[in-house]
Design a protein around this motif. Sequence first.
Motif, PDB file in Angstrom:
ATOM      1  N   ILE A  63      50.610  69.626  51.875  1.00 49.76           N
ATOM      2  CA  ILE A  63      50.082  70.600  52.850  1.00 49.76           C
ATOM      3  C   ILE A  63      48.573  70.793  52.631  1.00 49.76           C
ATOM      4  O   ILE A  63      47.804  70.887  53.596  1.00 49.76           O
ATOM      5  CB  ILE A  63      50.845  71.959  52.728  1.00 49.76           C
ATOM      6  N   VAL A  64      48.135  70.797  51.357  1.00 46.33           N
ATOM      7  CA  VAL A  64      46.681  70.905  51.069  1.00 46.33           C
ATOM      8  C   VAL A  64      45.963  69.752  51.759  1.00 46.33           C
ATOM      9  O   VAL A  64      44.944  69.931  52.444  1.00 46.33           O
ATOM     10  CB  VAL A  64      46.419  70.862  49.540  1.00 46.33           C
ATOM     11  N   ILE A 121      44.463  56.975  59.808  1.00 48.01           N
ATOM     12  CA  ILE A 121      44.745  58.015  58.802  1.00 48.01           C
ATOM     13  C   ILE A 121      45.369  59.245  59.486  1.00 48.01           C
ATOM     14  O   ILE A 121      46.351  59.809  59.017  1.00 48.01           O
ATOM     15  CB  ILE A 121      43.463  58.409  58.025  1.00 48.01           C
ATOM     16  N   MET A 122      44.814  59.627  60.643  1.00 41.45           N
ATOM     17  CA  MET A 122      45.325  60.816  61.338  1.00 41.45           C
ATOM     18  C   MET A 122      46.757  60.576  61.843  1.00 41.45           C
ATOM     19  O   MET A 122      47.618  61.442  61.730  1.00 41.45           O
ATOM     20  CB  MET A 122      44.405  61.201  62.514  1.00 41.45           C
ATOM     21  N   GLY A 123      47.008  59.392  62.393  1.00 41.55           N
ATOM     22  CA  GLY A 123      48.347  59.067  62.912  1.00 41.55           C
ATOM     23  C   GLY A 123      49.378  59.071  61.789  1.00 41.55           C
ATOM     24  O   GLY A 123      50.456  59.673  61.911  1.00 41.55           O
ATOM     25  N   LEU A 124      49.030  58.419  60.677  1.00 43.55           N
ATOM     26  CA  LEU A 124      49.971  58.369  59.545  1.00 43.55           C
ATOM     27  C   LEU A 124      50.188  59.768  58.966  1.00 43.55           C
ATOM     28  O   LEU A 124      51.307  60.113  58.564  1.00 43.55           O
ATOM     29  CB  LEU A 124      49.436  57.439  58.445  1.00 43.55           C
ATOM     30  N   THR A 125      49.126  60.582  58.950  1.00 40.21           N
ATOM     31  CA  THR A 125      49.269  61.946  58.413  1.00 40.21           C
ATOM     32  C   THR A 125      50.265  62.742  59.252  1.00 40.21           C
ATOM     33  O   THR A 125      51.113  63.461  58.719  1.00 40.21           O
ATOM     34  CB  THR A 125      47.897  62.661  58.405  1.00 40.21           C
ATOM     35  N   LEU A 126      50.185  62.574  60.586  1.00 37.96           N
ATOM     36  CA  LEU A 126      51.118  63.289  61.464  1.00 37.96           C
ATOM     37  C   LEU A 126      52.559  62.864  61.161  1.00 37.96           C
ATOM     38  O   LEU A 126      53.455  63.702  61.009  1.00 37.96           O
ATOM     39  CB  LEU A 126      50.761  63.006  62.931  1.00 37.96           C
ATOM     40  N   LEU A 127      52.777  61.543  61.021  1.00 30.61           N
ATOM     41  CA  LEU A 127      54.123  61.057  60.714  1.00 30.61           C
ATOM     42  C   LEU A 127      54.585  61.548  59.341  1.00 30.61           C
ATOM     43  O   LEU A 127      55.744  61.958  59.172  1.00 30.61           O
ATOM     44  CB  LEU A 127      54.144  59.522  60.728  1.00 30.61           C
ATOM     45  N   LEU A 128      53.663  61.529  58.358  1.00 31.90           N
ATOM     46  CA  LEU A 128      54.015  62.006  57.007  1.00 31.90           C
ATOM     47  C   LEU A 128      54.388  63.485  57.049  1.00 31.90           C
ATOM     48  O   LEU A 128      55.326  63.921  56.379  1.00 31.90           O
ATOM     49  CB  LEU A 128      52.840  61.791  56.044  1.00 31.90           C
ATOM     50  N   GLY A 132      58.025  64.603  56.291  1.00 32.70           N
ATOM     51  CA  GLY A 132      58.028  65.399  55.056  1.00 32.70           C
ATOM     52  C   GLY A 132      58.657  66.765  55.288  1.00 32.70           C
ATOM     53  O   GLY A 132      59.421  67.253  54.450  1.00 32.70           O
ATOM     54  N   LEU A 133      58.366  67.382  56.440  1.00 30.02           N
ATOM     55  CA  LEU A 133      58.960  68.701  56.731  1.00 30.02           C
ATOM     56  C   LEU A 133      60.475  68.580  56.861  1.00 30.02           C
ATOM     57  O   LEU A 133      61.228  69.415  56.348  1.00 30.02           O
ATOM     58  CB  LEU A 133      58.356  69.278  58.024  1.00 30.02           C
ATOM     59  N   ILE A 134      60.921  67.495  57.552  1.00 23.86           N
ATOM     60  CA  ILE A 134      62.371  67.299  57.734  1.00 23.86           C
ATOM     61  C   ILE A 134      63.069  67.201  56.373  1.00 23.86           C
ATOM     62  O   ILE A 134      64.156  67.733  56.165  1.00 23.86           O
ATOM     63  CB  ILE A 134      62.644  66.035  58.591  1.00 23.86           C
ATOM     64  N   CYS A 159      55.211  55.180  55.450  1.00 22.42           N
ATOM     65  CA  CYS A 159      53.898  55.732  55.845  1.00 22.42           C
ATOM     66  C   CYS A 159      53.050  56.037  54.608  1.00 22.42           C
ATOM     67  O   CYS A 159      51.836  55.829  54.618  1.00 22.42           O
ATOM     68  CB  CYS A 159      54.063  57.015  56.654  1.00 22.42           C
ATOM     69  N   GLY A 160      53.696  56.528  53.542  1.00 18.07           N
ATOM     70  CA  GLY A 160      52.967  56.845  52.308  1.00 18.07           C
ATOM     71  C   GLY A 160      52.319  55.601  51.726  1.00 18.07           C
ATOM     72  O   GLY A 160      51.145  55.615  51.340  1.00 18.07           O
TER      73      GLY A 160
END
Length: 213
Positions: A63-64, A121-128, A132-134, A159-160
Motif C-alpha cells: 500500500i505504501v 509500471i502503472m498498469g502492473l501496479t493496478l493489477l497487483l 493483492g486486495l482479493i 505481475c510481481g
Amino acid sequence: MANQKDVVLRHSYPARVAHWLTALGFFMVAVSGLGFFFPSLHWLLGIMGTPQLAQFLHPVFGIVMVLGLVVLFLRNAPHCLPEKGDGKWFQHTADILKGNEHHVVEVGHYNPGQKMLFWKIMGLTLLLLITGLIAWRPYFADLFPIPLLRLALVLHSVCGILMMFLVIVHIYMGFWYKGTVRGMLYGTVTRSWAKKHHPRWLRELATKGNKNP
Ligand code: HEM
C-alpha cells in the motif's frame, strides 16, 4: 557539485519523497514476495522479522508503494502522454544508446522509453493492487470463491515478477544516463544534462515555467 546557476529543478520535494517511499515499498514487497514464492528463498522473509510478520507487512508495504505511485501518477501522467515523434525515437534506439539521441527527435519532459515504462509500471501496479486486495487475509480473501483466489494469486505473482524486471531496467537506465539519479536525490539536474537528454523540456521551462516538476 554544480553551480546553482547551472542547474534546473526536475523533481520537487514531494515528488522525491513519493518516489523514494515507492522504492522502499517496492524493495520490501519484492524481497518478501520472492520469499513467499520460492521455497528456497523462504529465508528472505527475515527482512521483515518473522514469516508471520512478513505475512502482515507485505500488503502494508504494498500500500505504501501504491500511495507513492498514485502521487507519481498524478504528477507525471501529463508528461507521459504519447506524442508525434515517439515512433521515430523507437526506430532509432541503436543511435540513442550510442548517445546520438539529439540527432533523432527533440525529447520533451520524458523520452518515449521512459513513457512506455511509466505506463507499464502503472498498469502492473493496478493489477497487483486488485489481485493483492482479493488475496489479503484476513480482511478480504474470505469474501471470494477459492478458484478466484487462486487465479488472483497466480496473476499477482506473475505481475510481481514482471514488475521486478521493469524496475531493474528502470534503475539501470537511471544510472546509464549519467546525471539522472541526482535529480531524484537533490531535485536538480544540470542544464547540460537537460540540453543533451531533454532539450524540448529545457526550452519549455524557459518559456512556460516549470509548473509540475
Ligand atoms: C534504487 C531504485 C531507484 C532508482 C535509482 C530510481 C531512479 C529514478 C530516477 C533518476 C527518476 C527520474 C528520471 C528522470 O528524471 O528522467 C525516476 C523516476 C521514476 N521512478 Fe524511479 N528509481 C528507483 C526505483 C523505482 C521504483 C521501485 C519504482 C516503481 C515501482 C519507480 C518508479 C518511478 C516513476 C514512476 C518515475 C517517474 C516517471 C519516470 O521517470 O518513468 N522507481 N526514478
